[in-house]
Enzyme design. Sequence first.
Site, PDB file in Angstrom:
ATOM      1  N   TYR A  50      11.551  49.741  54.449  1.00  0.00           N
ATOM      2  CA  TYR A  50      10.539  48.682  54.349  1.00  0.00           C
ATOM      3  C   TYR A  50      10.444  47.848  55.624  1.00  0.00           C
ATOM      4  CZ  TYR A  50      10.719  49.399  49.259  1.00  0.00           C
ATOM      5  OH  TYR A  50      10.665  49.915  47.999  1.00  0.00           O
ATOM      6  N   LYS A  91      39.392  35.593  38.161  1.00  0.00           N
ATOM      7  CA  LYS A  91      38.035  35.122  37.837  1.00  0.00           C
ATOM      8  C   LYS A  91      36.981  36.072  38.414  1.00  0.00           C
ATOM      9  CE  LYS A  91      38.209  32.192  41.942  1.00  0.00           C
ATOM     10  NZ  LYS A  91      38.432  30.812  42.434  1.00  0.00           N
ATOM     11  N   ARG A 128      35.773  18.405  45.089  1.00  0.00           N
ATOM     12  CA  ARG A 128      35.034  19.274  44.166  1.00  0.00           C
ATOM     13  C   ARG A 128      35.457  18.844  42.765  1.00  0.00           C
ATOM     14  NH1 ARG A 128      35.397  25.755  45.159  1.00  0.00           N
ATOM     15  NH2 ARG A 128      37.111  25.539  43.725  1.00  0.00           N
ATOM     16  N   MET A 132      16.638  47.624  47.327  1.00  0.00           N
ATOM     17  CA  MET A 132      17.331  47.352  46.071  1.00  0.00           C
ATOM     18  C   MET A 132      18.308  48.459  45.692  1.00  0.00           C
ATOM     19  SD  MET A 132      15.759  46.564  42.288  1.00  0.00           S
ATOM     20  CE  MET A 132      14.818  45.138  42.804  1.00  0.00           C
TER      21      MET A 132
HETATM   22  C1  LIG Z   1      39.589  30.942  43.243  1.00  0.00           C
HETATM   23  C2  LIG Z   1      40.713  30.002  43.108  1.00  0.00           C
HETATM   24  C3  LIG Z   1      42.004  30.331  43.552  1.00  0.00           C
HETATM   25  C4  LIG Z   1      42.290  31.577  44.355  1.00  0.00           C
HETATM   26  O1  LIG Z   1      41.768  31.407  45.646  1.00  0.00           O
HETATM   27  P1  LIG Z   1      41.959  32.528  46.773  1.00  0.00           P
HETATM   28  O2  LIG Z   1      41.480  31.879  48.013  1.00  0.00           O
HETATM   29  O3  LIG Z   1      41.134  33.686  46.346  1.00  0.00           O
HETATM   30  O4  LIG Z   1      43.407  32.842  46.782  1.00  0.00           O
HETATM   31  C5  LIG Z   1      43.030  29.459  43.290  1.00  0.00           C
HETATM   32  N1  LIG Z   1      42.796  28.302  42.635  1.00  0.00           N
HETATM   33  C6  LIG Z   1      41.567  27.924  42.231  1.00  0.00           C
HETATM   34  C7  LIG Z   1      41.374  26.639  41.538  1.00  0.00           C
HETATM   35  C8  LIG Z   1      40.484  28.760  42.454  1.00  0.00           C
HETATM   36  O5  LIG Z   1      39.262  28.390  42.046  1.00  0.00           O
END
Ligand SMILES: *Cc1c(COP(=O)(O)O)cnc(C)c1O
Length: 386
Positions: free
Chosen positions: A271, A39, A137, A319
């Site tokens: 800055y 992801k 969550r 930036m």
């Molecule tokens: C991001 C994610 C993972 C991987 O998590 P890591 O801590 O990067 O290994 C696994 N499962 C879900 C549902 C996630 O959102």
Amino acid sequence: MTDTALPRVRAEIDLAALRANVRTLRAHAPTAAFMAVVKADGYGHGMIPCARAALEAGATWVGTATPEEALALRAAGVGGRVMCWLWTPGGPWREAVEADVDVSVSGMWALREVTAAARAAGRTARVQLKADTGLGRNGCMPEDWPELIAAALRAEADGLVKVTGLWSHFACADEPGHPSIKSQLDVFREMLAYAEGEGVRAEVRHIANSPATLTVPEAHFDLVRPGIAMYGVSPSPEIGTPQDFGLRPVMTVAAALASVKHAPADHGVSYGHHYTTPVATTLGLVPAGYGDGIPRHASGSGPVLVSGKWRTAAGRIAMDQFVVDLGGDEPEVGAEAVLFGAGDRGEPTAEDWARAAGTIAYEIVTRIGSRVPRVYVDERHSGSDD
Ligand SMILES: *Cc1c(COP(=O)(O)O)cnc(C)c1O
């Protein structure tokens, strides 16, 4: 020095290291299948090349958050099983079903939408039911689980869905010994037992992210889902360093100094003048800033390796650029400034930047922006077999 100039800034992605990390993680969970989590553009490393490299190293599943990411993998021709888990009403459910993506369902609204999409597509949707075992969550709460299981079994009987997985996610797996780890496993086992007792026959049950893959063997079940560890970054300093687990950081971010000049004592830098040269010195200009994903919170503290020495972001990270006090050294303009990398050439690591910015190393690598070209390399390292 090479005879070709270095680019302004680049992120080198070492795919041999990624493959070696996948093999190392598989050895930590030898009886489980491996889902490579890619992801957020492969945590900033590039989703497609990382997915391909992980599959070459023995991953059989690829995981994404959004359906758009999953569809982009398929559009690029990435095979294997693909799963995505972050849905909102409206889908794209039908596109995912038609692209052979396993879709996560955490509630009745999602089951209704995927069932309708399967009917419209004339195909069976592969559905993985997600349990909230304590993360708080996404996922189905235990009290809502019987209704979701019953509805999924009815949709399965109608040929509209196949329940391919039962799964969950940890809250505190990066804190070894945290009591929630055991309690989430207990709840997960109860929710699995309920589903199986009702007749669900899932192909895979899974809950382990990187820290659980590395440190909680009883959480491995049928499949593990590492993300950050596959990129050679430790989930947290508390768990250990990447080296402790035989992992090698995959990303190196380096820039070419855009200026090297002498400055007198008492010269304000960048800055706000939050840094003033204490004595006459040399200043190097690193041509990367928060527009490239370098955290502004590391102003005054972010480390950079220049000419074999660690230097520190002097004053504000802007930036597009920031300054390092070179203490009188006079590297050539264009010389390499390494922000972070594997650490074995003396350079800082993503963990060092995380500490400097008050965040986690996940964020350091993931936020490296689209203005930074990814350069894929396939280095050979002693200890890796490719
Ligand atoms: C991001 C994610 C993972 C991987 O998590 P890591 O801590 O990067 O290994 C696994 N499962 C879900 C549902 C996630 O959102």
